[in-house]
Design a protein around this motif. Structure first.
Motif, PDB file in Angstrom:
ATOM      1  N   ASN A 104     -53.393   5.531  79.770  1.00  0.00           N
ATOM      2  CA  ASN A 104     -53.520   3.987  79.145  1.00  0.00           C
ATOM      3  C   ASN A 104     -52.770   3.183  80.157  1.00  0.00           C
ATOM      4  OD1 ASN A 104     -55.222   4.975  77.379  1.00  0.00           O
ATOM      5  ND2 ASN A 104     -53.607   5.026  75.752  1.00  0.00           N
ATOM      6  N   HIS A 105     -51.854   3.488  80.862  1.00  0.00           N
ATOM      7  CA  HIS A 105     -50.916   2.670  81.648  1.00  0.00           C
ATOM      8  C   HIS A 105     -51.252   2.870  83.203  1.00  0.00           C
ATOM      9  CE1 HIS A 105     -47.778   1.024  78.801  1.00  0.00           C
ATOM     10  NE2 HIS A 105     -48.210   2.214  78.100  1.00  0.00           N
ATOM     11  N   GLN A 106     -52.494   3.410  83.528  1.00  0.00           N
ATOM     12  CA  GLN A 106     -52.983   3.657  84.652  1.00  0.00           C
ATOM     13  C   GLN A 106     -52.226   4.311  85.649  1.00  0.00           C
ATOM     14  OE1 GLN A 106     -53.322   0.024  83.294  1.00  0.00           O
ATOM     15  NE2 GLN A 106     -55.152   1.212  82.270  1.00  0.00           N
ATOM     16  N   LEU A 107     -51.677   5.184  85.112  1.00  0.00           N
ATOM     17  CA  LEU A 107     -50.843   6.402  85.825  1.00  0.00           C
ATOM     18  C   LEU A 107     -51.210   7.791  85.900  1.00  0.00           C
ATOM     19  CD1 LEU A 107     -47.131   5.247  85.511  1.00  0.00           C
ATOM     20  CD2 LEU A 107     -48.636   4.693  87.362  1.00  0.00           C
ATOM     21  N   ILE A 108     -50.895   8.538  86.682  1.00  0.00           N
ATOM     22  CA  ILE A 108     -51.566  10.091  86.684  1.00  0.00           C
ATOM     23  C   ILE A 108     -50.695  11.049  85.898  1.00  0.00           C
ATOM     24  CG2 ILE A 108     -52.364  11.776  88.092  1.00  0.00           C
ATOM     25  CD1 ILE A 108     -53.908   9.273  88.179  1.00  0.00           C
ATOM     26  N   PRO A 109     -50.860  11.308  84.783  1.00  0.00           N
ATOM     27  CA  PRO A 109     -49.842  12.249  83.757  1.00  0.00           C
ATOM     28  C   PRO A 109     -49.569  13.750  84.399  1.00  0.00           C
ATOM     29  CG  PRO A 109     -52.220  12.215  82.687  1.00  0.00           C
ATOM     30  CD  PRO A 109     -52.284  11.209  84.230  1.00  0.00           C
ATOM     31  N   GLY A 110     -48.745  14.335  84.040  1.00  0.00           N
ATOM     32  CA  GLY A 110     -48.330  15.439  84.083  1.00  0.00           C
ATOM     33  C   GLY A 110     -47.498  16.185  83.132  1.00  0.00           C
ATOM     34  N   ILE A 111     -47.585  17.561  83.045  1.00  0.00           N
ATOM     35  CA  ILE A 111     -46.681  18.128  81.949  1.00  0.00           C
ATOM     36  C   ILE A 111     -46.260  19.496  82.766  1.00  0.00           C
ATOM     37  CG2 ILE A 111     -46.683  19.711  79.868  1.00  0.00           C
ATOM     38  CD1 ILE A 111     -48.987  17.733  78.786  1.00  0.00           C
ATOM     39  N   LEU A 112     -44.725  19.466  82.511  1.00  0.00           N
ATOM     40  CA  LEU A 112     -44.118  20.876  83.239  1.00  0.00           C
ATOM     41  C   LEU A 112     -43.827  21.750  82.119  1.00  0.00           C
ATOM     42  CD1 LEU A 112     -42.751  21.869  85.601  1.00  0.00           C
ATOM     43  CD2 LEU A 112     -40.691  20.881  85.042  1.00  0.00           C
ATOM     44  N   THR A 155     -44.562  14.003  83.064  1.00  0.00           N
ATOM     45  CA  THR A 155     -44.382  13.097  84.096  1.00  0.00           C
ATOM     46  C   THR A 155     -45.409  11.919  84.418  1.00  0.00           C
ATOM     47  OG1 THR A 155     -45.475  14.532  85.492  1.00  0.00           O
ATOM     48  CG2 THR A 155     -43.161  14.994  85.440  1.00  0.00           C
ATOM     49  N   ALA A 156     -45.224  10.926  85.186  1.00  0.00           N
ATOM     50  CA  ALA A 156     -46.208   9.906  85.421  1.00  0.00           C
ATOM     51  C   ALA A 156     -46.128   9.667  86.893  1.00  0.00           C
ATOM     52  CB  ALA A 156     -46.047   8.810  84.887  1.00  0.00           C
ATOM     53  N   SER A 157     -47.045   9.782  87.490  1.00  0.00           N
ATOM     54  CA  SER A 157     -46.987   9.299  89.027  1.00  0.00           C
ATOM     55  C   SER A 157     -48.004   8.498  89.453  1.00  0.00           C
ATOM     56  CB  SER A 157     -47.065  10.988  89.837  1.00  0.00           C
ATOM     57  OG  SER A 157     -46.851  10.597  90.823  1.00  0.00           O
ATOM     58  N   GLY A 158     -47.689   7.686  90.499  1.00  0.00           N
ATOM     59  CA  GLY A 158     -48.830   6.754  91.016  1.00  0.00           C
ATOM     60  C   GLY A 158     -48.013   6.133  92.472  1.00  0.00           C
ATOM     61  N   VAL A 166     -45.675  -1.123  85.919  1.00  0.00           N
ATOM     62  CA  VAL A 166     -45.910  -0.803  84.404  1.00  0.00           C
ATOM     63  C   VAL A 166     -44.590  -0.270  84.029  1.00  0.00           C
ATOM     64  CG1 VAL A 166     -48.296  -0.637  84.734  1.00  0.00           C
ATOM     65  CG2 VAL A 166     -47.048   1.395  85.070  1.00  0.00           C
ATOM     66  N   ILE A 167     -43.567   0.118  84.791  1.00  0.00           N
ATOM     67  CA  ILE A 167     -42.562   0.996  84.365  1.00  0.00           C
ATOM     68  C   ILE A 167     -41.823   0.514  83.067  1.00  0.00           C
ATOM     69  CG2 ILE A 167     -40.849  -0.254  85.808  1.00  0.00           C
ATOM     70  CD1 ILE A 167     -40.963   3.631  84.617  1.00  0.00           C
ATOM     71  N   PHE A 168     -41.857  -0.659  83.026  1.00  0.00           N
ATOM     72  CA  PHE A 168     -41.289  -1.506  81.630  1.00  0.00           C
ATOM     73  C   PHE A 168     -41.725  -1.180  80.540  1.00  0.00           C
ATOM     74  CE2 PHE A 168     -38.956  -3.698  85.140  1.00  0.00           C
ATOM     75  CZ  PHE A 168     -37.744  -3.126  85.085  1.00  0.00           C
ATOM     76  N   SER A 169     -43.120  -1.545  80.487  1.00  0.00           N
ATOM     77  CA  SER A 169     -44.046  -1.263  79.515  1.00  0.00           C
ATOM     78  C   SER A 169     -44.176  -0.058  79.310  1.00  0.00           C
ATOM     79  CB  SER A 169     -45.422  -2.205  79.736  1.00  0.00           C
ATOM     80  OG  SER A 169     -46.002  -1.315  80.878  1.00  0.00           O
TER      81      SER A 169
END
Length: 272
Positions: A104-112, A155-158, A166-169
């Motif tokens: 929803n914050h337009q970043l690419i999610p990951g799960i380790l 994780t979030a990447s972009g 978007v980091i603060f929101s």
């Protein structure tokens, strides 16, 4: 009290960020020489475990003994016995909700998970992570189908610009809704870890378990995640490339990691 333990951040401290699995051989030999004199080595990194264990073996910690703290404190392992002392995991249902929040914050999610990373797609940040942490990536649009193990972090990447925007929101949204904390590890990579996890808490817990005090510890670090460890250590050093807040608390500022500045610190410890 004499220093008998070194607490080492890796990227930006013992080596240039994103420069592979191993430190320069000269650095490795200095650390091994310290171990031969009885120094205990603790590696304290934001990297996944698979990105720290090869370094621990290069430093012969599997022979001398030592400890590996990975994922910003989510997992603590005995390098000699390969025994996990303790770990902090995110609930799987929370991990799935976090995945969709990151989208929803337009970043690419990951799960380790312990032996692989789930990600929606590869980014520059994930490419570097795969290289530096020697970890397998499973690309999927349906993470729930592959979520079978403990979740050490999300994780979030972009791009840097994407994350700057978007980091603060993102941080506010995630930390308000879930028992997690959000840590920006690099320009293109954000870690989301259990709220009880950070480098200092895990280091402190390990030292207590080993019946050691911070008076026996010298620490090296470059980022905000290292700050509390630097404050607590008997003697703290930082390379010139460290963030300003870290430089302010350092007892000694070394040449930058590009110049292998940690060698100055290791030589001092060897002389003492």
């Amino acid at each position: 009290m004499p220093i008998n333990t070194i607490l080492c951040d890796i990227d930006g401290s013992l080596m240039r960020p994103s420069s592979g699995l191993y430190v320069d051989e000269e650095i490795a030999q200095k650390i091994i020489a310290l171990e031969e004199k009885g120094m205990l080595v603790i590696l304290n990194s934001a990297r996944a475990l698979s990105g720290v264990l090869p370094l621990s073996r290069q430093l012969k910690m599997d022979h001398f003994g030592g400890y590996v703290i990975s994922c910003n404190g989510a997992n603590i392992k005995d390098a000699k016995t390969n025994h996990t002392l303790f770990e902090y995991a995110i609930k799987q249902e929370d991990a799935l909700d976090i995945w969709h929040t990151i989208l929803n914050h337009q970043l690419i999610p990951g799960i380790l998970q312990p032996d692989h990373m789930l990600a929606l797609k590869m980014t520059e940040g994930y490419e570097l992570d795969a290289k530096n942490c020697h970890i397998a990536y499973n690309l999927t649009k349906q993470p729930e189908e592959s979520l079978k193990q403990a979740v050490w972090k999300c994780t979030a990447s972009g791009t840097k610009a994407d994350i700057d925007r978007v980091i603060f929101s993102l941080k506010e949204d995630l930390e308000k809704r879930f028992p997690v904390k959000v840590v920006r590890s690099t320009d293109t990579f954000v870690d989301i870890i259990d709220i009880n996890v950070d480098k200092f808490r895990s280091s402190n817990q390990l030292l207590r378990q080993l019946y050691k005090s911070w008076d026996e510890v010298s620490a090296i670090g470059d980022g905000l995640a290292d700050l509390e460890c630097m404050k607590a250590a008997s003697y703290a050093v930082a390379p010139a490339n460290a963030q300003l807040a870290v430089l302010k608390v350092a007892d000694q500022i070394l040449p930058s990691c590009d110049e292998n500045g940690c060698l100055v610190w290791l030589d001092e410890l060897l002389r003492k």
